[in-house]
Design a protein around this motif. Structure first.
Motif, short mmCIF file in Angstrom:
data_model
loop_
_atom_site.label_atom_id
_atom_site.label_comp_id
_atom_site.label_asym_id
_atom_site.label_seq_id
_atom_site.Cartn_x
_atom_site.Cartn_y
_atom_site.Cartn_z
N LYS A 183 4.94 33.17 101.81
CA LYS A 183 4.72 31.79 102.27
C LYS A 183 3.39 31.77 103.02
CE LYS A 183 6.18 27.52 103.20
NZ LYS A 183 6.49 26.50 102.17
N LEU A 184 2.31 31.47 102.29
CA LEU A 184 1.00 31.44 102.93
C LEU A 184 0.75 30.12 103.66
CD1 LEU A 184 -1.19 33.27 100.26
CD2 LEU A 184 -0.02 34.20 102.26
N GLY A 185 1.41 29.06 103.26
CA GLY A 185 1.39 27.85 104.07
C GLY A 185 0.43 26.75 103.64
N ALA A 186 0.49 25.65 104.38
CA ALA A 186 -0.22 24.43 104.02
C ALA A 186 -1.72 24.49 104.31
CB ALA A 186 0.39 23.24 104.78
N LYS A 187 -2.17 25.51 105.03
CA LYS A 187 -3.61 25.63 105.30
C LYS A 187 -4.29 26.61 104.35
CE LYS A 187 -3.59 26.54 109.77
NZ LYS A 187 -4.11 26.72 111.14
N ALA A 188 -3.56 27.07 103.32
CA ALA A 188 -4.13 27.98 102.33
C ALA A 188 -4.65 27.20 101.13
CB ALA A 188 -3.07 28.99 101.89
N LEU A 189 -5.65 27.76 100.47
CA LEU A 189 -6.32 27.12 99.35
C LEU A 189 -6.44 28.12 98.20
CD1 LEU A 189 -8.35 24.65 98.45
CD2 LEU A 189 -10.13 26.24 99.19
N VAL A 190 -6.27 27.62 96.97
CA VAL A 190 -6.54 28.43 95.78
C VAL A 190 -7.69 27.77 95.04
CG1 VAL A 190 -5.68 29.30 93.59
CG2 VAL A 190 -4.16 29.24 95.57
N HIS A 191 -8.83 28.46 94.98
CA HIS A 191 -10.04 27.92 94.36
C HIS A 191 -10.43 28.78 93.16
CE1 HIS A 191 -14.71 27.47 94.63
NE2 HIS A 191 -14.21 26.82 93.60
N SER A 237 1.70 28.62 92.91
CA SER A 237 2.14 27.89 94.10
C SER A 237 3.50 28.39 94.59
CB SER A 237 2.22 26.39 93.81
OG SER A 237 2.87 25.69 94.84
N GLU A 238 4.43 28.57 93.64
CA GLU A 238 5.78 29.01 94.00
C GLU A 238 5.78 30.42 94.58
OE1 GLU A 238 10.21 29.54 91.91
OE2 GLU A 238 8.47 28.97 90.70
N PHE A 239 4.99 31.32 93.98
CA PHE A 239 5.01 32.71 94.45
C PHE A 239 4.27 32.89 95.77
CE2 PHE A 239 3.22 37.05 94.53
CZ PHE A 239 4.41 37.77 94.52
N LEU A 240 3.18 32.18 95.95
CA LEU A 240 2.36 32.37 97.16
C LEU A 240 2.73 31.40 98.28
CD1 LEU A 240 -1.17 32.96 95.58
CD2 LEU A 240 0.47 34.67 96.41
N GLY A 241 3.55 30.39 97.98
CA GLY A 241 3.92 29.43 99.02
C GLY A 241 2.75 28.59 99.47
N ILE A 242 1.96 28.10 98.50
CA ILE A 242 0.81 27.23 98.77
C ILE A 242 1.06 25.90 98.09
CG2 ILE A 242 -1.69 26.91 98.48
CD1 ILE A 242 -1.98 29.94 98.38
N PRO A 243 0.91 24.76 98.78
CA PRO A 243 1.14 23.46 98.15
C PRO A 243 0.26 23.25 96.93
CG PRO A 243 0.93 23.22 100.54
CD PRO A 243 0.54 24.63 100.20
N GLN A 244 0.80 22.60 95.90
CA GLN A 244 0.04 22.36 94.68
C GLN A 244 -1.21 21.53 94.94
OE1 GLN A 244 2.41 20.92 91.40
NE2 GLN A 244 4.09 22.33 91.83
N GLU A 245 -1.15 20.66 95.93
CA GLU A 245 -2.30 19.81 96.25
C GLU A 245 -3.48 20.62 96.81
OE1 GLU A 245 0.75 19.37 97.23
OE2 GLU A 245 1.42 17.43 96.43
N ASN A 246 -3.24 21.89 97.15
CA ASN A 246 -4.29 22.75 97.72
C ASN A 246 -4.97 23.62 96.67
OD1 ASN A 246 -3.13 21.67 99.99
ND2 ASN A 246 -3.05 23.58 101.12
N PHE A 247 -4.79 23.28 95.40
CA PHE A 247 -5.44 24.01 94.32
C PHE A 247 -6.67 23.23 93.86
CE2 PHE A 247 -1.58 26.23 94.51
CZ PHE A 247 -1.61 27.34 93.68
N VAL A 248 -7.80 23.91 93.76
CA VAL A 248 -9.04 23.28 93.27
C VAL A 248 -9.65 24.16 92.19
CG1 VAL A 248 -9.47 22.14 95.48
CG2 VAL A 248 -10.53 24.35 95.01
#
Length: 386
Positions: free
Chosen positions: A218-226, A255-266
């Motif tokens: 669970k990396l959380g809502a402040k994490a980003l995948v770029h 998103s499911e494995f890392l616990g990062i919201p889908q909206e945080n993907f760019v």
């Protein structure tokens, strides 16, 4: 650069290309087109002739003819990472790379450049730029993605030194999966401000591998995948997943494995033959990335068969990118790509509200669609306007 005047700057760029690149001038003259008099307002740029990405390929042997300057004035040749073994080769000067830094800095909000921690699925910029470098006309070759990565490193405000996961190993690069595992476990449940950046395929493969023997984090809502550099067709350079990577599936599974919201993907879309990257944020509603066209560039969507400009929401066609900056050494101001795109909005993002054109990237032209534009992609020029 603070007070951009795209139309003025683009006209200056295309006129310079017209005057200094003989190959481009031939295309313009064949269409009775003169940018000195034919560019007058925003609507007039739809008639600007284009080059196609295939003419930049090594096999076309035209990269010298597409220069605006003599080879001895170049600083480098930038080379694409080619799955087919036929890379694009573009001559560049360092001043153009520096110009890109300026325009990047004007519009990088989506990329969230101020993350405290960064884990990067690429080699270091130096290693990537100089990997298997050769000399052409006594100038070195460099990876274009390596140049882009170097620009981002220069303009991003990193609090801690990024972790680069691709390490040199004999003649190739190998991913340090242990370092990735350690990174995500270290930040599990802490809601740190962090980013995972780099190759779509490498991120996807690493997550699929770790899923086999460890629990999700669970990396959380402040994490980003770029992500950046393509690879959605399941191939990038010598790397292959064996099948296409669906954007929605990539986002949902990572998103499911890392616990990062889908909206945080760019995702960032760019290509070697141009100097005009665009960045998009993922939309769960659209199940795709919504790419914003920045104020320092323009995009035209053209019908696959007729090449006429399209303007309506949901229209799909070939992607033409118009660039005012960073192409002073080569003919990259107006380039048609063999990728399909769809118009989402002409003036405002339907999700985040930012002003400007918004598109979706659908993927490479293939099958029956490719047959309709085959001649265009091999020759170039806007024949539909004649």
């Amino acid at each position: 650069m603070a007070n951009l005047d795209f139309l003025c700057d683009f006209k200056e760029n295309i006129v310079d290309q017209y005057e200094k690149c003989k190959a481009y001038k031939v295309i313009c003259e064949s269409q009775n087109y003169n940018p000195k008099v034919d560019i007058s307002d925003e609507s007039s740029i739809e008639k600007v002739p284009f080059l196609v990405t295939t003419v930049f390929k090594k096999s076309a042997n035209m990269f010298y003819d597409l220069l605006r300057i003599s080879p001895d004035k170049l600083d480098k040749w930038t080379v694409s990472s080619s799955t087919s073994g036929d890379p694009s080769i573009v001559g560049r000067r360092n001043e153009d790379i520096n110009k890109l830094k300026e325009v990047f800095a004007l519009d990088n909000q989506i990329l969230d450049p101020y993350c405290d921690y960064n884990c990067v699925f690429y080699p270091t910029p130096y290693d990537m730029k100089h990997y298997k470098s050769i000399r052409i006309m006594d100038k070195p070759t460099e990876s274009y993605i390596g140049n882009i990565l170097g620009i981002l490193m220069d303009i991003f405000d990193f609090k801690y030194k990024p972790v680069f996961l691709l390490k040199p190993y004999e003649e190739e690069f190998k991913i340090d999966v242990d370092a990735f595992e350690n990174f995500i476990k270290t930040h599990d449940g802490k809601n740190d401000h962090l980013a995972l950046r780099g190759s779509t395929i490498l991120i996807y493969n690493a997550v699929q591998y770790l899923k086999k023997y460890m629990k999700p984090v669970k990396l959380g809502a402040k994490a980003l995948v770029h992500t950046g550099g393509g690879g959605w067709d399941g191939k990038k350079g010598s790397i292959s997943t064996g099948s296409k990577i669906e954007r929605w599936r990539f986002v949902e599974e990572v998103s499911e494995f890392l616990g990062i919201p889908q909206e945080n993907f760019v995702d960032t879309y760019s290509f070697t033959e141009n100097s005009f990257p665009i960045t998009g944020h993922y939309s769960p509603k659209f199940k795709s990335y919504l790419f914003h066209i920045p104020k320092w560039g323009r995009v035209i969507i053209r019908d696959v068969k007729t090449l006429k400009p399209l303007h309506n929401v949901h229209d799909k066609g070939l992607l033409q990118m118009l660039n005012a900056y960073g192409t002073s050494s080569f003919a990259g101001a107006s380039v048609l790509v063999d990728d399909l795109a769809e118009i989402v909005s002409n003036d405002r993002c339907p999700e985040c509200g930012r002003e400007g054109m918004v598109i979706k990237i659908l993927g490479r032209v293939k099958g029956s669609e490719a047959k309709g534009c085959g001649a265009t992609l091999n020759v170039g020029g806007n024949k539909s306007e004649n």
